[in-house]
Design a protein around this motif. Structure first.
Motif, PDB file in Angstrom:
ATOM      1  N   UNK A 122      -6.168  16.423 -15.710  1.00  0.00           N
ATOM      2  CA  UNK A 122      -6.584  15.075 -16.095  1.00  0.00           C
ATOM      3  C   UNK A 122      -5.472  14.241 -16.710  1.00  0.00           C
ATOM      4  N   UNK A 123      -4.308  14.831 -16.858  1.00  0.00           N
ATOM      5  CA  UNK A 123      -3.245  14.107 -17.547  1.00  0.00           C
ATOM      6  C   UNK A 123      -2.595  13.096 -16.615  1.00  0.00           C
ATOM      7  N   UNK A 124      -2.800  11.846 -16.905  1.00  0.00           N
ATOM      8  CA  UNK A 124      -2.222  10.809 -16.083  1.00  0.00           C
ATOM      9  C   UNK A 124      -1.350   9.957 -16.987  1.00  0.00           C
ATOM     10  N   UNK A 125      -0.199  10.496 -17.327  1.00  0.00           N
ATOM     11  CA  UNK A 125       0.684   9.800 -18.255  1.00  0.00           C
ATOM     12  C   UNK A 125       2.029   9.633 -17.577  1.00  0.00           C
ATOM     13  N   UNK A 155      -0.419  14.383  -6.050  1.00  0.00           N
ATOM     14  CA  UNK A 155      -0.894  13.627  -7.198  1.00  0.00           C
ATOM     15  C   UNK A 155      -0.022  12.380  -7.380  1.00  0.00           C
ATOM     16  N   UNK A 156      -0.664  11.299  -7.753  1.00  0.00           N
ATOM     17  CA  UNK A 156       0.096  10.080  -8.026  1.00  0.00           C
ATOM     18  C   UNK A 156       0.447   9.261  -6.798  1.00  0.00           C
ATOM     19  N   UNK A 157      -0.167   9.560  -5.679  1.00  0.00           N
ATOM     20  CA  UNK A 157       0.171   8.816  -4.464  1.00  0.00           C
ATOM     21  C   UNK A 157      -0.845   7.712  -4.154  1.00  0.00           C
ATOM     22  N   UNK A 158      -1.781   7.506  -5.078  1.00  0.00           N
ATOM     23  CA  UNK A 158      -2.721   6.403  -4.883  1.00  0.00           C
ATOM     24  C   UNK A 158      -3.950   6.758  -4.060  1.00  0.00           C
ATOM     25  N   UNK A 215       0.829  -1.198   0.000  1.00  0.00           N
ATOM     26  CA  UNK A 215       0.000   0.000   0.000  1.00  0.00           C
ATOM     27  C   UNK A 215       0.871   1.260   0.000  1.00  0.00           C
ATOM     28  N   UNK A 216       0.383   2.298  -0.615  1.00  0.00           N
ATOM     29  CA  UNK A 216       1.097   3.574  -0.543  1.00  0.00           C
ATOM     30  C   UNK A 216       0.806   4.196   0.822  1.00  0.00           C
ATOM     31  N   UNK A 243      -7.319  15.739  -1.416  1.00  0.00           N
ATOM     32  CA  UNK A 243      -6.807  16.912  -2.095  1.00  0.00           C
ATOM     33  C   UNK A 243      -5.285  16.862  -2.115  1.00  0.00           C
ATOM     34  N   UNK A 244      -4.703  17.479  -3.129  1.00  0.00           N
ATOM     35  CA  UNK A 244      -3.239  17.526  -3.169  1.00  0.00           C
ATOM     36  C   UNK A 244      -2.743  18.674  -2.297  1.00  0.00           C
ATOM     37  N   UNK A 245      -3.534  19.714  -2.225  1.00  0.00           N
ATOM     38  CA  UNK A 245      -3.102  20.879  -1.454  1.00  0.00           C
ATOM     39  C   UNK A 245      -4.249  21.360  -0.572  1.00  0.00           C
TER      40      UNK A 245
END
Ligand code: ADP
Ligand code: MG
Length: 599
Positions: free
Chosen positions: A312-315, A56-59, A32-33, A191-193
């Motif tokens: 929305x960019x998840x690349x 962002x990107x932390x699951x 798990x993250x 939220x990220x922030x």
């Protein structure tokens, strides 16, 4: 007795059931993250409100998705969970993830509702029974008003990317949507922030929430390096091109502040032969999908984006983030740079700044607790070298196409008089001369002793401008001053000596703001009308002088068209709309920001 789950794995230890554990195994998650480790046991254990802050990107999706799936009664068809998310792209991503997580959870249905697709199809899907709805606030509101959804029995409401939803002006919608939900539900905010607006929402809609924070707020990941390039304000675009040329394998997102700039930079890049496209809110969903598909397939190397569209960019694998201009809020910088350095890879966040923005770099360093390396914009010679070796390497790595074999004897005949060395030189010349010619006379963009002789300016002096709007456009001095202050985003007393005539007007700013002023008004349109600013010949102390070549192309013009071959992608309709954004919508949003979040 137990299933094949050999040892008690770390997900099992969080308290998750077999169906999800099996799905987790299928997805290949082994650990798990941090946010999952912290949030999941709490959410499984008690019905509580929660505020979870993580980059962002932390699951985060699984952090709320796993417990939500566990909590839902799949035997009942009633809608029990609502997830609000800012964009259609995120909505679809979350729905997808949830479907993966719940693939062994019998009878559980998750439905996505978002704008730009048939509302009736979505209503039909919900009618078939959707225990979980993932929605954008606008479409959700719409469907509530049309009585197409019933959220009066939900037990869980998740606000995902809450900061961004508020950024996008969804406060009222969220407010209205929540008023249709029962009082005693649990609200989970991710939220990220944590800007003040999010704190406000937490206070208003949540009772005594558990708070978890992962990592230090605003800390950027370690595997992202930050660098900045200081150029004259008119050299941003040529600098961008050089950065791209010096990194032939670049796969990047380039951030601009406005839709107008986003569109313009993308168009320039496309004209100059790069595989580029724009993504911003004025494109239709369909156009955005096309752009994103091409980007994922790497047919686009440089995606020019507004901050909102980029959410929305998840690349994965993005090599560089380029800040063509710095954002208004420091937090936005973290979002931007977080697009690279994902999945354990290294990434570079580049910032193009003018001299007057140097203090912003200092502020970023202080707040992000990291250093920004000052780098020189690569010289023409450096770029030529890089490109040459890149080409050599491409040739080395190329797979031989044996279709050519039949023509080989004839080709050999044409080339028979040349030695290997000569052949190599000739081959490289074919590919390379255009490039070389373009950069042969390229100037040094790092020389930012502002003015280049055009202006004699010292700090403290002031510059007077001419602007082609006046009383006939409805301005008096006060309104013009307001307009300038908003559009230029300068301090309170930065604009002075405003003098409005019938067809035009004059005003002053400090000389060191001159570059910014000219830049903001370069190709500026409002309500379809072009607004021009010139430094007035009658300028005050230290001002005056001509502006050379402002309307002309910079950095020697067109560049090497076709250097990068477009692989079939033509950004459709990327020219429609987008251009009359003016400063208005942007300013509207900025106005709502608290001062302290700003530079
Ligand atoms: P966030 O919402 O925080 O930006 P996401 O939930 O979209 O992040 O997750 C980012 C990526 O990481 C997704 O592709 C997701 O499948 C993957 N992921 C999530 N949790 C794990 C995990 N525990 N192990 C490996 N990959 C994970
Ligand atoms: Mg997310």
């Amino acid at each position: 007795m137990q299933l094949i789950l050999n040892t008690m794995n770390k997900f099992e230890a969080l308290g998750l059931g077999d169906s999800i554990l099996k799905a987790v195994e299928d997805m290949g998650f082994t650990e798990p993250s941090e946010v999952q480790e912290k949030a999941i046991p709490i959410l499984l254990d008690e019905d509580t409100d929660i505020v979870a802050l993580a980059q962002t990107g932390t699951g985060k999706t699984a952090a709320f998705g796993f417990p939500l799936i566990e909590k839902i009664d799949a035997n009942s068809r009633i809608t029990q969970g609502l997830i609000l998310s800012p964009t259609r792209e995120l909505c679809l991503q979350i729905t997808n993830e949830l479907k993966n997580y719940s693939k062994y959870t019998k009878g559980l249905h998750t439905v996505a509702i978002y704008g730009g697709a048939s509302i009736h199809d979505q209503a039909r899907e919900i009618k078939r029974g959707a225990q979980i709805i993932v929605a954008t606030p606008g479409r959700m509101q719409d469907m509530i008003n049309r009585k197409m959804v019933d959220i009066s029995n939900i037990g869980y409401c998740i606000l995902d990317e809450a900061d961004e939803m508020l950024n996008m002006g969804f406060y009222e919608d969220i407010n209205a949507i929540l008023s249709h939900t029962p009082e005693e539900k649990s609200t989970w905010l991710f939220s990220a922030t944590m800007p003040r607006e999010v704190a406000t929402i937490a206070k208003r809609f949540m009772s005594d929430p558990v708070e978890i924070t992962v990592g230090h707020k605003n800390t950027s990941s370690k595997n992202i390096s930050h660098e900045y390039y200081m150029v004259g304000s008119r050299d941003r675009y040529p600098a961008l091109k050089r950065l791209a040329d010096a990194n032939p394998d670049i796969f990047s997102v380039i951030f601009c502040r406005t839709k107008r700039d986003t569109q313009k930079v993308a168009e320039n890049l496309i004209n100059d032969g790069y595989n580029a496209a724009a993504i911003h809110g004025d494109l239709s969903q369909n156009q955005r999908d096309l752009v994103m598909t091409s980007f994922r397939k790497r047919q686009i190397q440089m995606l020019v984006a507004t901050d909102v569209a980029a959410r929305g960019i998840d690349v994965d694998d993005i090599t560089h983030v380029v800040n063509y201009q710095l954002p208004d809020e420091i937090e936005t910088y973290t979002h931007r740079s977080g697009r690279t350095g994902r999945a354990g890879k290294n990434g570079v966040s580049m910032v193009i700044v003018t001299k007057s923005e140097a203090r912003k770099i200092k502020a970023l360093e202080r707040i992000l607790k990291t250093t920004f390396e000052k780098k020189d914009v690569p010289s023409g010679e450096e770029i030529c070298q890089v490109q040459l070796f890149h080409l050599a390497n491409d040739i080395k790595e190329a797979e031989i196409n044996h279709e050519i074999d039949t023509y080989l004897p004839a080709i050999n005949e044409v080339l028979e008089d040349f030695t290997k060395e000569e052949l190599i030189k000739k081959f490289f010349s074919v590919e390379f001369t255009r490039f070389h010619n373009y950069y042969k006379k390229a100037k040094d963009l790092n020389n930012v002793s502002e003015g280049r002789g055009d202006y004699a300016e010292s700090s403290g002096s002031s510059v007077r401008y001419f602007i082609n709007i006046g009383e006939k456009d409805g301005y008096d001095w006060m309104r013009l001053k307001d307009f300038l202050k908003e559009t230029l985003d300068l301090g309170r007393d930065a604009v002075s000596r405003v003098d409005v005539k019938e067809n035009f007007a004059f005003f002053n700013t400090d000389a060191d703001q001159k570059d910014k002023v000219l830049e903001v008004f370069e190709n500026f349109t409002q309500d379809g009308r072009s607004i021009n600013i010139e430094v007035s010949k009658t300028s005050g102390r230290g001002g005056g002088g001509r502006r050379k070549g402002r309307s002309g192309r910079r950095d020697g013009g067109g560049g090497f068209k076709g250097k990068r071959r477009s692989e079939g992608f033509k950004p459709r309709g990327s020219r429609d709309g987008g251009n009359n954004e003016g400063g208005n919508s942007g300013n509207g949003r900025r106005d709502r920001k608290k001062r302290s979040d700003r530079w």
